[in-house]
Design a protein around this motif. Structure first.
Motif, PDB file in Angstrom:
ATOM      1  N   ASN A   9      -2.340  -9.330   3.158  1.00 20.04           N
ATOM      2  CA  ASN A   9      -3.578 -10.887   2.600  1.00 20.04           C
ATOM      3  C   ASN A   9      -2.052 -11.961   2.774  1.00 20.04           C
ATOM      4  O   ASN A   9      -2.405 -12.420   3.363  1.00 20.04           O
ATOM      5  CB  ASN A   9      -4.022 -10.641   1.486  1.00 20.04           C
ATOM      6  CG  ASN A   9      -4.845  -9.652   1.871  1.00 20.04           C
ATOM      7  OD1 ASN A   9      -5.698  -9.530   3.229  1.00 20.04           O
ATOM      8  ND2 ASN A   9      -5.659  -9.531   0.477  1.00 20.04           N
ATOM      9  N   GLU A  10      -0.923 -10.989   2.369  1.00 25.39           N
ATOM     10  CA  GLU A  10      -0.002 -12.027   2.612  1.00 25.39           C
ATOM     11  C   GLU A  10       0.817 -13.710   3.384  1.00 25.39           C
ATOM     12  O   GLU A  10       0.320 -14.760   2.425  1.00 25.39           O
ATOM     13  CB  GLU A  10       1.947 -11.799   2.074  1.00 25.39           C
ATOM     14  CG  GLU A  10       2.675 -12.253   1.439  1.00 25.39           C
ATOM     15  CD  GLU A  10       3.819 -11.671   1.337  1.00 25.39           C
ATOM     16  OE1 GLU A  10       4.374 -12.144   0.711  1.00 25.39           O
ATOM     17  OE2 GLU A  10       4.134 -10.524   1.070  1.00 25.39           O
TER      18      GLU A  10
ATOM     19  N   ILE B 270     -10.407   7.135  -4.627  1.00 22.99           N
ATOM     20  CA  ILE B 270      -9.602   5.207  -4.546  1.00 22.99           C
ATOM     21  C   ILE B 270      -9.776   4.624  -2.940  1.00 22.99           C
ATOM     22  O   ILE B 270      -9.481   3.004  -3.612  1.00 22.99           O
ATOM     23  CB  ILE B 270      -7.731   5.534  -3.933  1.00 22.99           C
ATOM     24  CG1 ILE B 270      -7.905   6.906  -5.413  1.00 22.99           C
ATOM     25  CG2 ILE B 270      -7.169   4.519  -4.212  1.00 22.99           C
ATOM     26  CD1 ILE B 270      -6.031   7.290  -4.918  1.00 22.99           C
ATOM     27  N   ILE B 271      -9.509   4.502  -1.680  1.00 21.92           N
ATOM     28  CA  ILE B 271     -10.150   3.414  -1.272  1.00 21.92           C
ATOM     29  C   ILE B 271     -11.518   2.693  -1.066  1.00 21.92           C
ATOM     30  O   ILE B 271     -11.182   1.964  -0.533  1.00 21.92           O
ATOM     31  CB  ILE B 271      -9.672   3.675   0.120  1.00 21.92           C
ATOM     32  CG1 ILE B 271     -10.622   5.266   0.829  1.00 21.92           C
ATOM     33  CG2 ILE B 271      -8.206   4.639   0.183  1.00 21.92           C
ATOM     34  CD1 ILE B 271     -10.226   5.908   2.434  1.00 21.92           C
ATOM     35  N   ASN B 272     -11.824   3.520  -1.703  1.00 21.47           N
ATOM     36  CA  ASN B 272     -13.924   3.140  -1.487  1.00 21.47           C
ATOM     37  C   ASN B 272     -14.499   1.767  -2.933  1.00 21.47           C
ATOM     38  O   ASN B 272     -14.634   0.854  -2.724  1.00 21.47           O
ATOM     39  CB  ASN B 272     -14.555   4.061  -2.071  1.00 21.47           C
ATOM     40  CG  ASN B 272     -15.176   4.691  -0.455  1.00 21.47           C
ATOM     41  OD1 ASN B 272     -15.292   4.643   0.362  1.00 21.47           O
ATOM     42  ND2 ASN B 272     -15.782   6.284  -0.828  1.00 21.47           N
ATOM     43  N   LYS B 273     -12.670   2.038  -3.082  1.00 20.01           N
ATOM     44  CA  LYS B 273     -12.647   0.377  -4.430  1.00 20.01           C
ATOM     45  C   LYS B 273     -12.408  -1.018  -3.131  1.00 20.01           C
ATOM     46  O   LYS B 273     -12.275  -1.997  -4.486  1.00 20.01           O
ATOM     47  CB  LYS B 273     -11.728   1.105  -5.619  1.00 20.01           C
ATOM     48  CG  LYS B 273     -12.018   1.795  -6.415  1.00 20.01           C
ATOM     49  CD  LYS B 273     -11.047   2.231  -7.088  1.00 20.01           C
ATOM     50  CE  LYS B 273     -11.659   3.763  -8.148  1.00 20.01           C
ATOM     51  NZ  LYS B 273     -10.557   3.807  -9.064  1.00 20.01           N
TER      52      LYS B 273
ATOM     53  N   GLU C 118      -2.355   5.892   4.892  1.00 19.83           N
ATOM     54  CA  GLU C 118      -1.345   5.231   4.566  1.00 19.83           C
ATOM     55  C   GLU C 118      -1.633   6.448   2.980  1.00 19.83           C
ATOM     56  O   GLU C 118      -0.734   6.748   2.701  1.00 19.83           O
ATOM     57  CB  GLU C 118      -1.830   3.682   3.392  1.00 19.83           C
ATOM     58  CG  GLU C 118      -1.789   2.511   5.079  1.00 19.83           C
ATOM     59  CD  GLU C 118       0.092   2.735   5.653  1.00 19.83           C
ATOM     60  OE1 GLU C 118       0.916   2.754   4.621  1.00 19.83           O
ATOM     61  OE2 GLU C 118      -0.160   2.237   6.415  1.00 19.83           O
ATOM     62  N   CYS C 119      -2.926   6.590   2.682  1.00 22.82           N
ATOM     63  CA  CYS C 119      -2.188   7.691   1.809  1.00 22.82           C
ATOM     64  C   CYS C 119      -2.446   9.412   2.247  1.00 22.82           C
ATOM     65  O   CYS C 119      -1.375   9.698   1.510  1.00 22.82           O
ATOM     66  CB  CYS C 119      -3.873   8.180   0.899  1.00 22.82           C
ATOM     67  SG  CYS C 119      -4.600   6.355  -0.145  1.00 22.82           S
TER      68      CYS C 119
ATOM     69  N   CYS D  54      -2.134   1.720  -1.937  1.00 19.61           N
ATOM     70  CA  CYS D  54      -3.311   0.743  -1.290  1.00 19.61           C
ATOM     71  C   CYS D  54      -3.433  -1.046  -2.026  1.00 19.61           C
ATOM     72  O   CYS D  54      -3.236  -1.567  -0.902  1.00 19.61           O
ATOM     73  CB  CYS D  54      -3.935   1.519  -1.870  1.00 19.61           C
ATOM     74  SG  CYS D  54      -4.644   3.277  -1.423  1.00 19.61           S
ATOM     75  N   LYS D  55      -2.806  -1.146  -3.481  1.00 22.45           N
ATOM     76  CA  LYS D  55      -2.902  -2.454  -3.917  1.00 22.45           C
ATOM     77  C   LYS D  55      -1.540  -2.867  -2.843  1.00 22.45           C
ATOM     78  O   LYS D  55      -2.116  -4.712  -2.126  1.00 22.45           O
ATOM     79  CB  LYS D  55      -2.546  -2.422  -5.439  1.00 22.45           C
ATOM     80  CG  LYS D  55      -4.029  -1.976  -6.047  1.00 22.45           C
ATOM     81  CD  LYS D  55      -3.305  -1.784  -7.533  1.00 22.45           C
ATOM     82  CE  LYS D  55      -4.630  -1.695  -8.427  1.00 22.45           C
ATOM     83  NZ  LYS D  55      -4.185  -1.477  -9.958  1.00 22.45           N
ATOM     84  N   ASP D  56      -0.486  -2.134  -2.866  1.00 15.14           N
ATOM     85  CA  ASP D  56       0.777  -2.865  -2.102  1.00 15.14           C
ATOM     86  C   ASP D  56       0.299  -3.417  -0.837  1.00 15.14           C
ATOM     87  O   ASP D  56       0.793  -4.170  -0.233  1.00 15.14           O
ATOM     88  CB  ASP D  56       1.972  -2.304  -2.618  1.00 15.14           C
ATOM     89  CG  ASP D  56       1.967  -2.039  -4.203  1.00 15.14           C
ATOM     90  OD1 ASP D  56       2.164  -3.301  -4.648  1.00 15.14           O
ATOM     91  OD2 ASP D  56       3.176  -1.386  -3.983  1.00 15.14           O
TER      92      ASP D  56
END
Length: 115
Positions: free
Chosen positions: A67-68, A13-16, A28-29, A59-61
């Motif tokens: 970045n927000e 997942i995180i490698n994306k 976090e995961c 991860c997206k959140d």
């Protein structure tokens, strides 16, 4: 629960995501796994499928939140219908301090609202 058996899933997942976030995303995961185990319903599928969806969404959140409120002098702003860069609005050293102060207050307020 042996979290190490889920390391390959987490890494897939995180490698994306951009490398600068991967260490934080990994941590976090790991933290999210406990919640995932508590919410998982065996009748609805596999733990790997459920964990993948939940961890990827988290991860997206996480990245979105990171970045927000990161302001740079290259960001554009609309002022009376006119597009300007923040760097174009700086006239002296006090303006830089004011921008940093506002950005810090926004970031602190956002972090407090999460908790």
């Amino acid at each position: 629960m042996n979290y190490q058996q889920y390391y390959p899933l987490i890494h897939s997942i995180i490698n994306k995501y951009p490398s600068k976030y991967r260490e934080d995303l990994f941590n976090e995961c790991i933290i999210q796994l406990a919640s995932i185990f508590n919410r998982f319903d065996k009748e609805k599928g596999t733990i790997q499928g459920f964990a993948y969806k939940r961890l990827n969404g988290h991860c997206k959140d996480f990245i979105s939140t990171q970045n927000e409120y990161q302001l740079t002098l290259d960001n554009f702003t609309i002022d009376d219908g006119e597009e300007s860069r923040f760097s174009d609005l700086i006239q002296d050293e006090n303006d830089v301090e004011e921008i940093n102060s506002v950005a810090h207050r926004v970031q602190v307020n956002e972090q407090q609202s999460v908790f």
